[in-house]
Write an enzyme that holds these catalytic residues in place. Structure first.
Site, PDB file in Angstrom:
ATOM      1  N   ASN A   1       0.864  -1.182   0.000  1.00 17.10           N
ATOM      2  CA  ASN A   1       0.000   0.000   0.000  1.00 17.10           C
ATOM      3  C   ASN A   1       0.898   1.228   0.000  1.00 17.10           C
ATOM      4  OD1 ASN A   1      -1.830   2.031   0.468  1.00 17.10           O
ATOM      5  ND2 ASN A   1      -2.184   1.504   2.622  1.00 17.10           N
TER       6      ASN A   1
ATOM      7  N   LYS B   1       0.103   4.267  -0.414  1.00 19.24           N
ATOM      8  CA  LYS B   1      -0.540   5.495   0.087  1.00 19.24           C
ATOM      9  C   LYS B   1      -0.285   6.639  -0.908  1.00 19.24           C
ATOM     10  CE  LYS B   1       0.045   3.611   4.654  1.00 19.24           C
ATOM     11  NZ  LYS B   1       0.036   3.823   6.081  1.00 19.24           N
TER      12      LYS B   1
ATOM     13  N   HIS C   1      -9.554   1.823   4.775  1.00 13.88           N
ATOM     14  CA  HIS C   1      -8.260   1.990   5.458  1.00 13.88           C
ATOM     15  C   HIS C   1      -8.434   2.997   6.593  1.00 13.88           C
ATOM     16  CE1 HIS C   1      -4.132   3.097   6.279  1.00 13.88           C
ATOM     17  NE2 HIS C   1      -3.791   1.945   5.731  1.00 13.88           N
TER      18      HIS C   1
ATOM     19  N   GLU D   1      -5.684  -4.089  10.923  1.00 11.80           N
ATOM     20  CA  GLU D   1      -4.646  -3.078  11.079  1.00 11.80           C
ATOM     21  C   GLU D   1      -4.955  -2.223  12.305  1.00 11.80           C
ATOM     22  OE1 GLU D   1      -2.467  -2.203   7.123  1.00 11.80           O
ATOM     23  OE2 GLU D   1      -4.171  -0.860   7.304  1.00 11.80           O
TER      24      GLU D   1
ATOM     25  N   GLY E   1       2.257   2.955  10.712  1.00 12.36           N
ATOM     26  CA  GLY E   1       3.247   4.007  10.497  1.00 12.36           C
ATOM     27  C   GLY E   1       3.949   4.459  11.776  1.00 12.36           C
TER      28      GLY E   1
ATOM     29  N   SER F   1       3.134  -1.446  10.650  1.00 10.21           N
ATOM     30  CA  SER F   1       4.575  -1.511  10.917  1.00 10.21           C
ATOM     31  C   SER F   1       5.188  -2.875  10.605  1.00 10.21           C
ATOM     32  CB  SER F   1       4.879  -1.085  12.354  1.00 10.21           C
ATOM     33  OG  SER F   1       4.518   0.270  12.542  1.00 10.21           O
TER      34      SER F   1
HETATM   35  P1  PGA Z   1       2.684   0.820   7.729  1.00  6.48           P
HETATM   36  O1  PGA Z   1       1.219   1.002   7.077  1.00  6.48           O
HETATM   37  O2  PGA Z   1       3.205  -0.512   7.222  1.00  6.48           O
HETATM   38  O3  PGA Z   1       3.469   1.972   7.234  1.00  6.48           O
HETATM   39  O4  PGA Z   1       2.495   0.802   9.203  1.00  6.48           O
HETATM   40  C1  PGA Z   1       0.364  -0.080   6.887  1.00  6.48           C
HETATM   41  C2  PGA Z   1      -0.897   0.382   6.239  1.00  6.48           C
HETATM   42  O5  PGA Z   1      -1.343   1.517   6.528  1.00  6.48           O
HETATM   43  O6  PGA Z   1      -1.505  -0.326   5.424  1.00  6.48           O
END
Ligand code: PGA
Length: 258
Positions: A16, A18, A102, A174, A180, A220
């Site tokens: 993803n 983003k 999301h 999630e 993040g 993460s």
């Molecule tokens: P991250 O995001 O791996 O940067 O924590 C995961 C996501 O939002 O799908």
């Protein structure tokens, strides 16, 4: 805990991106990824770039087993919805997977469970595969509300008349506090919630449907912890944000799942 023996569900890893990567950066990423992973990997791998790079990435993925994903969709077929993208437009670009609900969309764009439900129906209608994200906030977890929040997110997402290919639906747990932040859930924490999700799906559909649906962990994920998640009984793959932006790192995650 969901007690059954794990059924054969192909592992799925989703990048993803983003709001990251221009067209040129997206193409550079894929070329670099193919350099490190020249043959098709065993897990199913989905790349979800921003809308603007979908066409270019679709062209680049041709001839490989990598799949194309979108990060959102509107639910109407067409009309006066300035700035929105219809599911038909995604289908037109051979999008296979669509991420829905999301937590960043829920948090920054007030996306509700009802909207997720509309989007889920639209994605199934166009025979694409929805990836429905659910997860609790830090406060909700501390207040012991994780199960209730997840239950509402799952049940409201699948409410109403669904199309028959619902079994293809992918879920992603999630926890918001893990996205993040560099602070992932522990594999056992993730497994606990994911097995609850599978039980909920069994309640809503039946044992066979729930046993076939894939449920991912996200938050993460890195090359250091990827394997510890996918070796859990109910975790069928990963939704990867930050660590999917760089080809070498993402390739290590794919490899660790193989
Ligand atoms: P991250 O995001 O791996 O940067 O924590 C995961 C996501 O939002 O799908």
């Amino acid at each position: 805990m969901y007690g059954d023996k794990k059924m054969e569900r192909r592992k799925l890893i989703v990048a993803n991106w983003k709001m990251n990567h221009t067209v040129a950066e997206s193409l550079k990423f894929f070329a670099a990824l193919r350099h490190v992973i020249p043959t098709d990997p065993y897990p199913e791998v989905v790349i979800a770039p921003p809308f603007t790079a979908l066409y270019a990435v679709e062209e680049a993925l041709k001839g490989s087993s990598f799949k194309l994903g979108a990060q959102n969709t509107h639910w109407e077929d067409s009309g006066a919805f300035t700035g929105e993208i219809a599911p038909l437009f995604l289908k037109d670009l051979n999008v296979d997977y669509v991420i829905l609900g999301h937590s960043e969309r829920r948090q920054y764009f007030n996306e509700s469970n009802e909207e997720v439900n509309n989007k889920l129906k639209a994605v199934l209608k166009y025979k694409m595969t929805p990836i429905v994200c659910v997860g609790e906030t830090d406060e909700e977890r501390s207040a012991g509300k994780t199960d209730a929040v997840i239950e509402a997110q799952v049940k409201e997402a699948v409410g109403g008349q669904l199309k028959t290919n619902v079994t293809d639906t992918v879920w992603a747990y999630e926890p918001r506090w893990a996205i993040g932040t560099g602070k992932s859930a522990s594999p056992s924490q993730a497994e606990e919630v994911i097995s609850e999700i599978r039980m909920l799906l069994e309640e809503v559909f039946d044992k066979s449907v729930a046993g076939q649906m894939r449920i991912l962990y996200g938050g993460s994920v890195s090359d250091k912890n990827a394997k510890s998640f996918v070796s859990q009984k109910n975790i069928d793959g990963l939704l990867v944000g930050g660590a999917s932006l760089e080809a070498e790192h993402f390739a290590k995650i794919i490899r660790s799942v193989e």
